[in-house]
Design a protein around this motif. Structure first.
Motif, PDB file in Angstrom:
ATOM      1  N   HIS A   1       7.996  -3.099   1.300  1.00 28.36           N
ATOM      2  CA  HIS A   1       9.455  -2.805   1.025  1.00 28.36           C
ATOM      3  C   HIS A   1      10.017  -1.606   1.636  1.00 28.36           C
ATOM      4  CE1 HIS A   1       7.557   0.076  -1.877  1.00 28.36           C
ATOM      5  NE2 HIS A   1       8.637   0.651  -1.806  1.00 28.36           N
ATOM      6  N   LEU A   2       9.184  -0.908   2.654  1.00 30.42           N
ATOM      7  CA  LEU A   2       9.698   0.370   3.333  1.00 30.42           C
ATOM      8  C   LEU A   2      10.111  -0.094   4.825  1.00 30.42           C
ATOM      9  CD1 LEU A   2       7.421   2.886   2.017  1.00 30.42           C
ATOM     10  CD2 LEU A   2       9.708   2.493   1.186  1.00 30.42           C
ATOM     11  N   PRO A   3      11.430   0.136   5.069  1.00 30.57           N
ATOM     12  CA  PRO A   3      11.778   0.027   6.505  1.00 30.57           C
ATOM     13  C   PRO A   3      11.088   0.736   7.602  1.00 30.57           C
ATOM     14  CG  PRO A   3      13.546   1.205   5.572  1.00 30.57           C
ATOM     15  CD  PRO A   3      12.407   0.842   4.537  1.00 30.57           C
ATOM     16  N   GLN A   4      10.576   1.989   7.376  1.00 33.21           N
ATOM     17  CA  GLN A   4       9.775   2.849   7.837  1.00 33.21           C
ATOM     18  C   GLN A   4       8.612   2.375   8.266  1.00 33.21           C
ATOM     19  OE1 GLN A   4      11.170   3.717   5.048  1.00 33.21           O
ATOM     20  NE2 GLN A   4      11.789   5.867   5.019  1.00 33.21           N
ATOM     21  N   VAL A   5       7.712   1.713   7.269  1.00 29.73           N
ATOM     22  CA  VAL A   5       6.661   1.042   7.686  1.00 29.73           C
ATOM     23  C   VAL A   5       6.965  -0.293   8.624  1.00 29.73           C
ATOM     24  CG1 VAL A   5       4.491  -0.183   6.679  1.00 29.73           C
ATOM     25  CG2 VAL A   5       5.337   1.881   5.651  1.00 29.73           C
ATOM     26  N   ALA A   6       7.854  -1.020   8.255  1.00 27.09           N
ATOM     27  CA  ALA A   6       8.074  -2.505   8.887  1.00 27.09           C
ATOM     28  C   ALA A   6       8.513  -2.118  10.311  1.00 27.09           C
ATOM     29  CB  ALA A   6       9.270  -3.246   8.249  1.00 27.09           C
ATOM     30  N   ALA A   7       8.818  -0.923  10.763  1.00 23.84           N
ATOM     31  CA  ALA A   7       9.484  -0.723  12.065  1.00 23.84           C
ATOM     32  C   ALA A   7       8.413  -0.573  12.993  1.00 23.84           C
ATOM     33  CB  ALA A   7      10.400   0.416  12.071  1.00 23.84           C
TER      34      ALA A   7
ATOM     35  N   VAL B   1       0.737  -1.186   0.045  1.00 27.44           N
ATOM     36  CA  VAL B   1       0.075  -0.089   0.070  1.00 27.44           C
ATOM     37  C   VAL B   1       0.752   1.318   0.066  1.00 27.44           C
ATOM     38  CG1 VAL B   1      -0.367   0.208   2.635  1.00 27.44           C
ATOM     39  CG2 VAL B   1      -2.110   1.143   1.123  1.00 27.44           C
ATOM     40  N   ASP B   2       2.012   1.051   0.388  1.00 27.99           N
ATOM     41  CA  ASP B   2       3.089   2.222   0.530  1.00 27.99           C
ATOM     42  C   ASP B   2       3.874   2.343  -0.944  1.00 27.99           C
ATOM     43  OD1 ASP B   2       4.678  -0.117   0.431  1.00 27.99           O
ATOM     44  OD2 ASP B   2       5.052   0.117   2.656  1.00 27.99           O
ATOM     45  N   ALA B   3       3.296   1.894  -1.886  1.00 28.94           N
ATOM     46  CA  ALA B   3       4.199   1.935  -3.275  1.00 28.94           C
ATOM     47  C   ALA B   3       4.171   3.342  -3.780  1.00 28.94           C
ATOM     48  CB  ALA B   3       3.488   1.022  -4.449  1.00 28.94           C
TER      49      ALA B   3
END
Length: 594
Positions: free
Chosen positions: A516-522, A486-488
């Motif tokens: 694929h974004l570390p900011q989201v995964a964190a 969703v963060d594409a």
């Protein structure tokens, strides 16, 4: 809630099992490891079309199996889930969970299973639709379609009651309208059919047949044809049992003989013979009853031979009906009943057409009124939805962005199949979902509001969809929401805001995100990585595609994965330090309720 998914031979995944907790779960991995296959598997459980090309190279069949728990659902959704399970014959597992499965064959059809029972894919879809909300990059494109925009507004407005009423009245109006058009256009043809039915009904009414009369006539005619033989047989039998009407001095009837035998046995006083005498008492009663019935039968036999001729004439009259209308009289009567019903529909007289036109006009007015109620509810909700989504966009690093929802008339075409005229005089199309055209508008700071499909970039569209889901999430509390990238097209501060919003959404929902974004995964509670050992694809050998699996990361592994996502800095100290700082900041913020 989705507690577990097991995938075999789907895309790059050879065999993998992933367990999910409540809250926010993130899936990451290198490009090509198959992380999107997890979402593909969920789409299969949702009843999506099975694509044989998704079966892993070298294998014949792919299998996806999901385990769902329903204890977190609201009463309304839980009841609906129970109804679906009952109607499908599905059973819960020992722990109360439900297992849903889908298999995709390379050469044959796919198969769907629910609670241990084979079911149509549509039944599986009905079940998972109550538990899963799936969002992928294609969903962002669907968001630009008018029907999807109207559906989102209806979820926010909760117009189910108004929509059901409108659809019911509209269907009645369309049915009456079709009937009127059919009678008007086919008046000559229908009049000929009505004349034919009236002729048949007049013929049947003139004969006035009774149910089963033809079968009864057969018995009567046979009796009359053998009248002398039947009378002789009945008289001989009756005389044998009860004696002749004018008895001879030496004549003995069966009843008299049995009565004498009974008296003789009773007179002995012997127990055994007395028991036999009791049995003869029953015989006397039977003989007496039979002789009485024979007398009734004889008295009922006709003495006038003309009765046979009358019966034969009646039989011929009824046979003329059965030759034309049905195999027997009961069928003829059924034909007459259906013919009368059909005649009610074939009346093409001026009075009948005028009456039907009046009904069509009444139902059209009711349809317009129901549509107006629906429009009113949507128009009122549109303001609230616009305001709420705009506020969410501000929190997603889009300060100054404006989201609008407009509700306008769905104008009728020249050849419209279902036009109605509103009190304003506008001719609109009365579709299944109303007479409204719902359109989302969007504008960034300093620009004019334009339709969403003309104004939003890919990254902006991702955030609009997420903002909508956050606003609409209260209508599906306790369910599972799945987001595939969703963060594409998003990065930097916007990515941090997306992570925050997903974390906030996870307070009331189970949230699963492929990113694929570390900011989201964190911001996730649980971090799963898709890939082979060490998070990388593993060559399976034998000409098969590389193997991928799913594994849960501990804290140190999670730091390493975030560092890899930060421009491939997984092996460097600076990358790990940056990743650790990012993870700690996100987790502290969530712990503080941010």
């Amino acid at each position: 809630m989705l507690s577990e998914i097991r995938i075999e031979s789907l895309g790059a995944i050879s065999a993998a099992t992933a367990e999910f907790d409540r809250g926010f779960t993130v899936l990451t991995g290198e490009t090509g490891t198959g992380k999107t296959m997890v979402v593909t598997g969920l789409h299969l459980l949702g009843g999506a079309r099975a694509d044989a090309t998704r079966v892993r190279s070298g294998d014949n069949r792919a299998v996806v199996e999901g385990r769902f728990t329903t204890t977190e659902l609201g009463d309304g959704v839980a009841s609906l889930v129970d109804e679906i399970l009952d109607s499908s014959g599905a059973e819960r597992d020992d722990d109360g969970s439900v297992i849903a499965a889908r298999s995709v064959s390379r050469d044959g059809p796919s198969r769907a299973y629910l609670g241990g029972r084979s079911v149509p894919a549509k039944s599986l879809s009905s079940f998972t639709a109550e538990l899963l909300t799936l969002h992928g990059q294609n969903d962002q494109l669907r968001l630009m379609r008018p029907d999807e925009q109207r559906g989102a507004l209806d979820r926010f407005a909760d117009v189910e009651t108004q929509l059901k009423k409108y659809r019911r009245v509209r269907e009645e109006w369309l049915s009456a309208r079709r009937d009127l058009l059919d009678r008007t256009q086919r008046a000559r043809e229908l009049a000929l059919e009505a004349d034919r039915l009236k002729f048949g009904l007049n013929e049947i009414d003139a004969a006035a047949p009774q149910p089963g009369e033809d079968a009864a006539l057969v018995d009567d005619i046979r009796r009359l044809s053998e009248l002398d033989a039947l009378r002789d047989a009945a008289q001989i039998a009756r005389a044998s049992l009860a004696g002749p009407d004018d008895p001879l001095p030496d004549a003995v009837s069966a009843a008299h003989g049995v009565a004498q035998a009974k008296s003789a046995l009773e007179a002995t006083g012997d127990t055994s013979l007395s028991a036999l005498a009791e049995q003869l008492s029953e015989a006397v009663a039977v003989i007496t009853n039979v002789s009485g019935e024979l007398g009734t039968y004889l008295s009922g036999l006709p003495t006038d031979t003309s009765a046979l001729e009358a019966k034969l004439a009646r039989q011929a009259e009824l046979r003329s009906l059965t030759r034309k209308y049905a195999a027997d009289i009961d069928g003829v009567l059924e034909w007459a009943r259906e013919a009368r019903e059909r005649l009610d529909q074939l009346d093409v007289s001026e009075e009948a057409l005028a009456g039907l036109q009046h009904r069509v006009d009444e139902l059209e007015a009711k349809t317009v009124a129901a549509a107006a109620d629906l429009t009113k509810a949507r128009t009122k909700a549109a303001k609230g939805l616009s305001k709420a989504v705009t506020a969410e966009l501000s929190g997603l690093a889009m300060a100054g962005a404006v989201f609008t929802v407009s509700v306008g008339p769905l104008l009728a075409r020249a050849d419209d199949s279902a036009p109605v005229v509103l009190p304003s005089g506008e001719a609109v199309h009365a579709g299944r979902d109303g007479v409204d055209n719902v359109e989302f508008g969007f504008a960034t700071s300093g620009t004019d509001v334009l339709p969403l499909n003309k104004s939003a970039s890919g990254g902006e569209l991702s955030r609009v969809m997420l903002a909508l889901e956050v606003v609409l999430s209260s209508s599906a509390e306790g369910t599972t929401m799945v987001f595939d990238e969703v963060d594409a097209g998003v990065g930097g501060r916007a990515a941090v805001q997306i992570g925050r919003r997903l974390g906030r959404l996870a307070r009331t929902h189970q949230v699963i995100v492929v990113t694929h974004l570390p900011q989201v995964a964190a911001y996730a509670d649980v971090h799963l990585v898709v890939g082979g050992e060490g998070g990388k694809n593993t060559d399976s050998g034998g000409g098969k595609a590389p193997r991928s699996g799913v594994r849960r990361l501990d804290d140190e592994e999670r730091v390493a994965e975030l560092a890899r996502m930060l421009a491939g800095l997984g092996e460097s100290d600076s990358g790990r330090a940056h990743a650790r700082e990012l993870l700690e900041a996100a987790q502290n913020e969530r712990a503080e309720g941010g």
